[in-house]
Design a protein around this motif. Structure first.
Motif, PDB file in Angstrom:
ATOM      1  N   ASN A   3       1.015  -0.879  -0.474  1.00  6.99           N
ATOM      2  CA  ASN A   3      -0.071   0.324  -0.394  1.00  6.99           C
ATOM      3  C   ASN A   3       0.763   1.092   0.245  1.00  6.99           C
ATOM      4  OD1 ASN A   3      -2.705  -1.113   0.342  1.00  6.99           O
ATOM      5  ND2 ASN A   3      -1.875  -1.577   2.558  1.00  6.99           N
ATOM      6  N   GLN A   4       2.241   0.758   0.034  1.00  5.91           N
ATOM      7  CA  GLN A   4       3.054   2.282  -0.314  1.00  5.91           C
ATOM      8  C   GLN A   4       2.395   2.895  -1.848  1.00  5.91           C
ATOM      9  OE1 GLN A   4       7.134   1.047   0.446  1.00  5.91           O
ATOM     10  NE2 GLN A   4       6.996   2.505   2.479  1.00  5.91           N
TER      11      GLN A   4
ATOM     12  N   TYR B 280       8.400   6.155   2.167  1.00 12.49           N
ATOM     13  CA  TYR B 280       9.667   5.435   2.488  1.00 12.49           C
ATOM     14  C   TYR B 280      10.289   4.252   1.973  1.00 12.49           C
ATOM     15  CZ  TYR B 280      11.108  10.721   2.780  1.00 12.49           C
ATOM     16  OH  TYR B 280      11.106  11.969   2.812  1.00 12.49           O
ATOM     17  N   PHE B 281      10.655   3.356   2.128  1.00 12.66           N
ATOM     18  CA  PHE B 281      11.143   2.231   1.682  1.00 12.66           C
ATOM     19  C   PHE B 281      12.609   1.770   1.940  1.00 12.66           C
ATOM     20  CE2 PHE B 281      11.957  -2.724  -0.277  1.00 12.66           C
ATOM     21  CZ  PHE B 281      11.408  -3.218   0.982  1.00 12.66           C
TER      22      PHE B 281
ATOM     23  N   GLU C 260      21.156  -8.721  -3.238  1.00 12.62           N
ATOM     24  CA  GLU C 260      21.187  -8.249  -4.529  1.00 12.62           C
ATOM     25  C   GLU C 260      19.320  -9.219  -4.749  1.00 12.62           C
ATOM     26  OE1 GLU C 260      22.109 -10.724  -8.558  1.00 12.62           O
ATOM     27  OE2 GLU C 260      22.914 -11.120  -7.196  1.00 12.62           O
ATOM     28  N   GLU C 261      19.241  -9.870  -4.147  1.00 22.67           N
ATOM     29  CA  GLU C 261      17.170 -10.007  -4.241  1.00 22.67           C
ATOM     30  C   GLU C 261      16.898  -8.954  -3.187  1.00 22.67           C
ATOM     31  OE1 GLU C 261      15.067 -13.762  -1.904  1.00 22.67           O
ATOM     32  OE2 GLU C 261      16.066 -13.265  -1.047  1.00 22.67           O
ATOM     33  N   TRP C 262      17.545  -8.271  -2.494  1.00 21.57           N
ATOM     34  CA  TRP C 262      16.387  -7.303  -1.274  1.00 21.57           C
ATOM     35  C   TRP C 262      16.576  -5.728  -2.591  1.00 21.57           C
ATOM     36  CZ3 TRP C 262      19.631  -8.417   3.633  1.00 21.57           C
ATOM     37  CH2 TRP C 262      19.239  -9.604   4.256  1.00 21.57           C
ATOM     38  N   ARG C 263      17.788  -5.403  -2.970  1.00 20.42           N
ATOM     39  CA  ARG C 263      17.445  -4.572  -4.395  1.00 20.42           C
ATOM     40  C   ARG C 263      17.040  -4.780  -4.974  1.00 20.42           C
ATOM     41  NH1 ARG C 263      23.244  -5.747  -3.566  1.00 20.42           N
ATOM     42  NH2 ARG C 263      23.854  -6.778  -5.376  1.00 20.42           N
ATOM     43  N   ALA C 264      16.655  -6.050  -6.212  1.00 20.61           N
ATOM     44  CA  ALA C 264      15.900  -6.241  -6.783  1.00 20.61           C
ATOM     45  C   ALA C 264      14.078  -6.523  -6.155  1.00 20.61           C
ATOM     46  CB  ALA C 264      15.631  -8.089  -7.105  1.00 20.61           C
ATOM     47  N   LEU C 265      14.358  -7.039  -4.957  1.00 21.54           N
ATOM     48  CA  LEU C 265      12.694  -5.991  -4.369  1.00 21.54           C
ATOM     49  C   LEU C 265      12.842  -5.149  -3.931  1.00 21.54           C
ATOM     50  CD1 LEU C 265      13.079  -9.717  -1.014  1.00 21.54           C
ATOM     51  CD2 LEU C 265      11.645  -9.732  -3.271  1.00 21.54           C
TER      52      LEU C 265
ATOM     53  N   GLN D 246      12.736  -3.030  -6.497  1.00 24.44           N
ATOM     54  CA  GLN D 246      12.049  -2.286  -7.313  1.00 24.44           C
ATOM     55  C   GLN D 246      10.140  -2.652  -6.877  1.00 24.44           C
ATOM     56  OE1 GLN D 246      14.109  -0.907  -9.504  1.00 24.44           O
ATOM     57  NE2 GLN D 246      15.096  -1.116  -7.393  1.00 24.44           N
ATOM     58  N   GLN D 247       9.695  -3.478  -6.240  1.00 22.56           N
ATOM     59  CA  GLN D 247       8.207  -3.756  -6.564  1.00 22.56           C
ATOM     60  C   GLN D 247       7.489  -2.499  -5.664  1.00 22.56           C
ATOM     61  OE1 GLN D 247       7.207  -7.516  -3.589  1.00 22.56           O
ATOM     62  NE2 GLN D 247       8.856  -8.242  -5.954  1.00 22.56           N
ATOM     63  N   THR D 248       8.642  -0.857  -4.469  1.00 24.59           N
ATOM     64  CA  THR D 248       7.458  -0.453  -4.364  1.00 24.59           C
ATOM     65  C   THR D 248       7.661   0.658  -4.871  1.00 24.59           C
ATOM     66  OG1 THR D 248       7.063   0.475  -1.882  1.00 24.59           O
ATOM     67  CG2 THR D 248       9.512   0.033  -3.093  1.00 24.59           C
ATOM     68  N   LEU D 249       6.555   1.338  -5.130  1.00 30.73           N
ATOM     69  CA  LEU D 249       6.251   2.825  -5.481  1.00 30.73           C
ATOM     70  C   LEU D 249       7.134   4.023  -4.527  1.00 30.73           C
ATOM     71  CD1 LEU D 249       2.735   2.247  -6.700  1.00 30.73           C
ATOM     72  CD2 LEU D 249       4.560   2.026  -7.634  1.00 30.73           C
TER      73      LEU D 249
END
Length: 198
Positions: A24-25, A30-31, A38-43, A45-48
């Motif tokens: 719901n962001q 802020y995230f 690397e996985e967290w960097r990719a994840l 990208q899922q936030t607005l």
């Protein structure tokens, strides 16, 4: 990290549950995320939301980071990492996340340093408890997976007497042996896993 798969059924389900935090962001949010993985960097990208990274390993200087033993926010030096009261590289990462949030909220460097000089840890997570007969006691009872135990042990320069055990979640403990050899001088085991750990 892999955790609670007994409840979630798989690591993928566990990650999906964690990522519900950002669903719901909006662009006004802020995230704050650890860019050392690397996985967290990719994840991220899922936030607005606006991504505010932190890194102990030099993956970014856009948010909070450690360089040459100093903690920074963007290009502003905050404090030496060694002055954080709680031990361990994972607590440097926690401090970087806290610095990022504090700076986003306009907290002064002096206030940040004051807190990090005195903060003794979250309860049950490498929490400093007391000193007795020249021995420091820490409570890390929330270390319920291998990663948490490894990070806790790696954070100590002094020899450790480790109390460990609990529920059998299907782990084997061989990967802890290098940490035992380097950091642990004595071991007290209990619970369902006591024989496996021993």
């Amino acid at each position: 990290y892999e955790a609670h798969t007994d409840y979630h059924g798989s690591r993928e389900n566990y990650v999906a549950a964690k990522m519900q935090l950002i669903k719901n962001q909006t662009a006004a949010d802020y995230f704050v995320v650890n860019f050392d993985n690397e996985e967290w960097r990719a994840l991220s990208q899922q936030t607005l939301a606006k991504v505010v990274p932190f890194s102990r390993q030099g993956f970014t200087k856009e948010g909070a980071y450690e360089e040459n033993g100093i903690l920074y926010f963007k290009d502003e030096a905050i404090m030496p990492a060694e002055e954080i009261k709680v031990p361990g590289t994972h607590n440097i990462e926690n401090a970087l996340a806290a610095i990022a949030v504090a700076k986003l909220e306009g907290v002064s460097n002096e206030a940040i340093v004051e807190v990090l000089h005195h903060f003794s840890g979250v309860r049950h997570r490498t929490q400093y408890v007391t000193m007795f007969k020249e021995r420091k006691f820490y409570n890390d009872s929330k270390a319920t997976n291998m990663e948490a135990t490894e990070k806790a042990l790696a954070g100590f320069k002094e020899p450790v007497i480790l109390l460990a055990g609990g529920l059998d979640r299907g782990f084997t403990f061989e990967r802890l042996i290098p940490y035992f050899k380097e950091h642990v001088r004595g071991l007290v085991v209990f619970g369902e896993t006591k024989d496996l750990i021993a």
